[in-house]
Design a protein around this motif. Structure first.
Motif, mmCIF file in Angstrom:
data_model
loop_
_atom_site.group_PDB
_atom_site.id
_atom_site.type_symbol
_atom_site.label_atom_id
_atom_site.label_comp_id
_atom_site.label_asym_id
_atom_site.label_seq_id
_atom_site.Cartn_x
_atom_site.Cartn_y
_atom_site.Cartn_z
ATOM 1 N N VAL A 3 14.979 30.059 32.097
ATOM 2 C CA VAL A 3 16.039 30.503 31.192
ATOM 3 C C VAL A 3 15.517 31.724 30.443
ATOM 4 N N VAL A 4 16.195 32.840 30.635
ATOM 5 C CA VAL A 4 15.816 34.084 29.963
ATOM 6 C C VAL A 4 16.441 34.134 28.578
ATOM 7 N N ALA A 5 17.735 33.759 28.493
ATOM 8 C CA ALA A 5 18.428 33.830 27.205
ATOM 9 C C ALA A 5 19.681 32.978 27.236
ATOM 10 N N ASP A 6 19.986 32.411 26.094
ATOM 11 C CA ASP A 6 21.300 31.836 25.831
ATOM 12 C C ASP A 6 21.998 32.867 24.953
ATOM 13 N N ILE A 7 23.092 33.399 25.457
ATOM 14 C CA ILE A 7 23.759 34.501 24.776
ATOM 15 C C ILE A 7 24.983 33.951 24.048
ATOM 16 N N PRO A 8 25.010 34.073 22.731
ATOM 17 C CA PRO A 8 26.114 33.498 21.970
ATOM 18 C C PRO A 8 27.447 34.192 22.254
ATOM 19 N N HIS A 9 28.477 33.388 22.380
ATOM 20 C CA HIS A 9 29.848 33.880 22.524
ATOM 21 C C HIS A 9 30.769 32.790 21.997
ATOM 22 N N PRO A 10 31.821 33.159 21.269
ATOM 23 C CA PRO A 10 32.677 32.136 20.658
ATOM 24 C C PRO A 10 33.534 31.332 21.644
ATOM 25 N N GLN A 11 33.781 31.844 22.846
ATOM 26 C CA GLN A 11 34.694 31.168 23.763
ATOM 27 C C GLN A 11 34.029 30.536 24.979
ATOM 28 N N ILE A 12 32.878 31.033 25.374
ATOM 29 C CA ILE A 12 32.211 30.523 26.567
ATOM 30 C C ILE A 12 30.708 30.409 26.327
ATOM 31 N N LYS A 29 32.940 27.333 30.804
ATOM 32 C CA LYS A 29 34.031 27.045 29.865
ATOM 33 C C LYS A 29 34.651 25.727 30.299
ATOM 34 N N GLY A 30 34.492 24.708 29.473
ATOM 35 C CA GLY A 30 35.007 23.387 29.816
ATOM 36 C C GLY A 30 34.378 22.885 31.099
ATOM 37 N N LEU A 52 25.001 44.116 31.258
ATOM 38 C CA LEU A 52 26.145 43.908 32.152
ATOM 39 C C LEU A 52 27.243 43.081 31.487
ATOM 40 N N LEU A 53 26.888 42.354 30.460
ATOM 41 C CA LEU A 53 27.830 41.449 29.798
ATOM 42 C C LEU A 53 28.631 42.176 28.725
ATOM 43 N N ASP A 54 29.264 43.259 29.128
ATOM 44 C CA ASP A 54 30.053 44.026 28.164
ATOM 45 C C ASP A 54 31.430 43.390 27.960
ATOM 46 N N GLU A 55 32.195 43.957 27.065
ATOM 47 C CA GLU A 55 33.493 43.404 26.689
ATOM 48 C C GLU A 55 34.449 43.295 27.877
ATOM 49 N N ASP A 56 34.483 44.307 28.732
ATOM 50 C CA ASP A 56 35.377 44.281 29.893
ATOM 51 C C ASP A 56 35.004 43.157 30.867
ATOM 52 N N PHE A 57 33.706 42.977 31.099
ATOM 53 C CA PHE A 57 33.247 41.910 31.997
ATOM 54 C C PHE A 57 33.638 40.544 31.443
ATOM 55 N N ILE A 58 33.394 40.326 30.150
ATOM 56 C CA ILE A 58 33.705 39.039 29.531
ATOM 57 C C ILE A 58 35.209 38.782 29.575
ATOM 58 N N GLU A 59 36.009 39.797 29.301
ATOM 59 C CA GLU A 59 37.465 39.632 29.349
ATOM 60 C C GLU A 59 37.925 39.251 30.757
ATOM 61 N N ALA A 61 36.141 37.734 33.021
ATOM 62 C CA ALA A 61 35.663 36.365 33.278
ATOM 63 C C ALA A 61 36.566 35.344 32.595
ATOM 64 N N LEU A 62 37.001 35.627 31.374
ATOM 65 C CA LEU A 62 37.904 34.715 30.674
ATOM 66 C C LEU A 62 39.231 34.588 31.424
ATOM 67 N N ASN A 63 39.741 35.702 31.933
ATOM 68 C CA ASN A 63 40.971 35.660 32.733
ATOM 69 C C ASN A 63 40.764 34.835 33.995
ATOM 70 N N ARG A 64 39.599 34.978 34.604
ATOM 71 C CA ARG A 64 39.278 34.214 35.814
ATOM 72 C C ARG A 64 39.217 32.719 35.507
ATOM 73 N N PHE A 65 38.677 32.349 34.341
ATOM 74 C CA PHE A 65 38.669 30.943 33.950
ATOM 75 C C PHE A 65 40.097 30.409 33.840
ATOM 76 N N SER A 66 41.002 31.194 33.290
ATOM 77 C CA SER A 66 42.410 30.778 33.195
ATOM 78 C C SER A 66 42.999 30.583 34.583
ATOM 79 N N ASP A 67 42.709 31.522 35.492
ATOM 80 C CA ASP A 67 43.194 31.397 36.872
ATOM 81 C C ASP A 67 42.623 30.157 37.551
#
Length: 80
Positions: A3-12, A29-30, A52-59, A61-67
């Motif tokens: 494990v290199v890092a646990d990166i905090p994020h409010p949704q995932i 996520k879930g 690589l974990l910029d805002e566009d990538f995270i957005e 990924a969140l859309n993909r989780f919904s799909d």
């Protein structure tokens, strides 16, 4: 696997791992998870992988989780 890092994020939950010459970016996520593998040669160390974990990538990924959730729920409804 390290494990290199646990990166905090409010949704995932985001975990950056290193294994066998690759970085693995694990998003959870879930009940769903996405994993991306990147060669260590394609980024500049741990910091490069984190970039690589910029805002566009995270957005995206969140859309993909919904799909993923929608596809799974639809399958359950069809097959119940």
């Amino acid at each position: 696997m390290r494990v290199v890092a646990d990166i905090p994020h409010p949704q995932i939950k985001i975990t950056l791992l290193a294994w066998n010459g690759k970085y693995l970016i694990k998003l959870e996520k879930g009940d769903f998870e996405q994993t991306y593998k990147i060669s260590e040669m394609d980024v500049m160390g741990d910091a490069g992988a984190k970039e690589l974990l910029d805002e566009d990538f995270i957005e995206a990924a969140l859309n993909r989780f919904s799909d993923m959730r929608d596809a799974f729920v639809s399958s359950i409804r069809r097959n119940s």
